[in-house]
Design a protein around this motif. Structure first.
Motif, mmCIF file in Angstrom:
data_model
loop_
_atom_site.group_PDB
_atom_site.id
_atom_site.type_symbol
_atom_site.label_atom_id
_atom_site.label_comp_id
_atom_site.label_asym_id
_atom_site.label_seq_id
_atom_site.Cartn_x
_atom_site.Cartn_y
_atom_site.Cartn_z
ATOM 1 N N VAL A 170 0.860 -1.186 0.000
ATOM 2 C CA VAL A 170 0.000 0.000 0.000
ATOM 3 C C VAL A 170 0.891 1.229 0.000
ATOM 4 N N GLY A 171 0.610 2.166 -0.875
ATOM 5 C CA GLY A 171 1.409 3.380 -0.903
ATOM 6 C C GLY A 171 0.999 4.306 -2.022
ATOM 7 N N LYS A 172 1.769 5.372 -2.191
ATOM 8 C CA LYS A 172 1.529 6.343 -3.261
ATOM 9 C C LYS A 172 2.604 6.184 -4.321
ATOM 10 N N VAL A 173 2.153 6.169 -5.566
ATOM 11 C CA VAL A 173 3.070 6.026 -6.698
ATOM 12 C C VAL A 173 2.776 7.143 -7.692
ATOM 13 N N ASN A 178 3.154 13.532 -12.901
ATOM 14 C CA ASN A 178 3.570 13.489 -11.501
ATOM 15 C C ASN A 178 2.402 13.445 -10.517
ATOM 16 N N LYS A 179 1.228 13.022 -10.992
ATOM 17 C CA LYS A 179 0.105 12.880 -10.079
ATOM 18 C C LYS A 179 0.277 11.602 -9.274
ATOM 19 N N GLN A 180 0.101 11.719 -7.965
ATOM 20 C CA GLN A 180 0.273 10.563 -7.101
ATOM 21 C C GLN A 180 -1.041 9.811 -6.931
ATOM 22 N N TRP A 181 -0.954 8.509 -7.057
ATOM 23 C CA TRP A 181 -2.112 7.655 -6.853
ATOM 24 C C TRP A 181 -1.883 6.792 -5.620
ATOM 25 N N TYR A 182 -2.853 6.783 -4.735
ATOM 26 C CA TYR A 182 -2.765 6.035 -3.488
ATOM 27 C C TYR A 182 -3.574 4.749 -3.637
ATOM 28 N N GLY A 183 -2.985 3.622 -3.257
ATOM 29 C CA GLY A 183 -3.720 2.370 -3.371
ATOM 30 C C GLY A 183 -2.852 1.159 -3.126
ATOM 31 N N VAL A 184 -3.302 0.041 -3.647
ATOM 32 C CA VAL A 184 -2.578 -1.225 -3.544
ATOM 33 C C VAL A 184 -1.864 -1.459 -4.871
ATOM 34 N N TRP A 185 -0.561 -1.699 -4.773
ATOM 35 C CA TRP A 185 0.271 -1.865 -5.967
ATOM 36 C C TRP A 185 0.936 -3.237 -5.950
ATOM 37 N N LYS A 186 1.287 -3.701 -7.141
ATOM 38 C CA LYS A 186 1.974 -4.984 -7.277
ATOM 39 C C LYS A 186 3.355 -4.746 -7.870
ATOM 40 N N ARG A 187 4.364 -5.244 -7.187
ATOM 41 C CA ARG A 187 5.731 -5.068 -7.673
ATOM 42 C C ARG A 187 5.962 -5.894 -8.933
ATOM 43 N N ALA A 188 6.683 -5.326 -9.858
ATOM 44 C CA ALA A 188 6.974 -6.013 -11.126
ATOM 45 C C ALA A 188 8.305 -5.512 -11.668
ATOM 46 N N GLY A 189 8.835 -6.177 -12.677
ATOM 47 C CA GLY A 189 10.047 -5.707 -13.352
ATOM 48 C C GLY A 189 11.344 -6.222 -12.793
ATOM 49 N N GLY A 190 11.335 -6.804 -11.602
ATOM 50 C CA GLY A 190 12.579 -7.317 -11.020
ATOM 51 C C GLY A 190 13.495 -6.202 -10.520
ATOM 52 N N LYS A 191 14.735 -6.582 -10.139
ATOM 53 C CA LYS A 191 15.690 -5.618 -9.564
ATOM 54 C C LYS A 191 16.218 -4.636 -10.612
ATOM 55 N N ARG A 192 16.353 -5.069 -11.854
ATOM 56 C CA ARG A 192 16.938 -4.198 -12.880
ATOM 57 C C ARG A 192 15.974 -3.096 -13.332
ATOM 58 N N THR A 195 9.169 -1.718 -11.129
ATOM 59 C CA THR A 195 7.998 -0.886 -11.403
ATOM 60 C C THR A 195 6.850 -1.381 -10.525
ATOM 61 N N ALA A 196 5.769 -0.637 -10.543
ATOM 62 C CA ALA A 196 4.611 -1.010 -9.739
ATOM 63 C C ALA A 196 3.350 -0.920 -10.593
ATOM 64 N N LYS A 197 2.524 -1.953 -10.502
ATOM 65 C CA LYS A 197 1.278 -1.987 -11.265
ATOM 66 C C LYS A 197 0.095 -1.652 -10.354
ATOM 67 N N LEU A 200 -5.394 -1.804 -7.034
ATOM 68 C CA LEU A 200 -6.556 -1.168 -6.412
ATOM 69 C C LEU A 200 -6.214 0.288 -6.118
ATOM 70 N N ILE A 201 -7.121 1.177 -6.441
ATOM 71 C CA ILE A 201 -6.908 2.602 -6.201
ATOM 72 C C ILE A 201 -7.843 3.071 -5.101
ATOM 73 N N PHE A 202 -7.288 3.869 -4.174
ATOM 74 C CA PHE A 202 -8.087 4.437 -3.099
ATOM 75 C C PHE A 202 -8.566 5.830 -3.521
ATOM 76 N N LEU A 203 -9.859 6.045 -3.459
ATOM 77 C CA LEU A 203 -10.443 7.331 -3.838
ATOM 78 C C LEU A 203 -11.236 7.914 -2.681
ATOM 79 N N LYS A 204 -11.227 9.240 -2.591
ATOM 80 C CA LYS A 204 -12.011 9.909 -1.560
ATOM 81 C C LYS A 204 -13.469 9.969 -1.975
ATOM 82 N N GLY A 205 -14.344 9.760 -1.016
ATOM 83 C CA GLY A 205 -15.776 9.843 -1.303
ATOM 84 C C GLY A 205 -16.352 8.503 -1.701
#
Length: 244
Positions: A170-173, A178-192, A195-197, A200-205
């Motif tokens: 969970v975090g902001k990406v 440069n707009k930040q999206w807060y939600g649940v992200w999945k790590r991808a791309g490996g060490k080299r 990236t984050a996919k 789930l996105i958290f929205l206000k309201g």
């Protein structure tokens, strides 16, 4: 001199008594025939209105049959589900045009301290959806288990190694512009190329849905058209087959 005229009502009285005797049974038959007709039309409407509805949704309209004593048939949306949210909850916004209730997954995230108050969850563009357009219960459970493990590791003062191995966080990406999206992200791309996919996105309201499933209107229309017809048919059958 006078003449008296008298009407012999004995036959009418007998017929009226027979009608009164058969009415509760005929009414229950008519009500149940109409109720099951309504259920069929409601199911057909669900198939037209929603895209690839799940089997639970298609079969969510139930009937409680009328009896001679009750004189009432009830058509309702199932209020229980073996897993996840009951159809009566997730269909309510489409029926009565109201804000949807919290999803079970949202309640679990709040309880774990991962979803801020006043924020709600929607699918991210990288979320894996089933043919019904939903994230499966199994994926939700997997995400929640990893997020809880990460949260527990941080609270216990772990060095973060366990957290970096987890697929989900969970975090902001930063997104486009440069707009930040807060939600649940999945790590991808490996060490080299890490990236984050967005899963789930958290929205206000609280999300609001427009009314598009006329559950009540369908039932009322069918009842008005078919109940008198079904009652006549049921009364005729009851009288013809009654024991004299």
């Amino acid at each position: 001199m006078d003449v008296s005229v008298k009407l012999d009502t004995s036959k009418f009285d007998k017929a009226a008594a027979e009608l009164k005797k058969q009415l509760p049974y005929a009414s229950s038959v008519a009500l149940n025939n109409v109720a099951f007709r309504i259920r069929g039309e409601e199911r057909a409407a669900i198939g037209r209105i929603f895209v690839n509805p799940a089997k639970l949704t298609l079969n969510s309209v139930l009937v409680k049959k009328a009896t001679k004593r009750s004189g009432v048939a009830k058509i309702f949306i199932r209020d229980q589900a073996p897993n996840g949210t009951a159809p009566s909850e997730y269909l309510a916004p489409s029926v009565i045009n109201e804000n949807r209730a919290d999803k079970r997954f949202e309640r679990a995230l709040r309880h774990a301290g991962l979803l801020p108050r006043g924020m709600y969850v929607v699918h991210g563009k990288e979320a894996k959806l089933n043919k019904h357009g939903n994230i499966s219960v199994g994926i939700y459970k997997r995400i929640l288990a990893e997020l809880r493990a990460n949260s527990g590791a941080k609270k216990s003062g772990a060095d973060g190694a366990q957290g970096t191995k987890s697929k989900y966080f969970v975090g902001k990406v930063n997104g486009k512009r440069n707009k930040q999206w807060y939600g649940v992200w999945k790590r991808a791309g490996g060490k080299r190329n890490p990236t984050a996919k967005p899963i789930l996105i958290f929205l206000k309201g609280r999300p609001n849905y427009r009314q598009r499933f006329p559950f009540v209107g369908i039932a009322q229309g069918i009842a008005r058209r078919h109940l008198p017809i079904e009652l006549d048919k049921a009364m005729d059958h009851a009288i013809k087959t009654s024991k004299r």
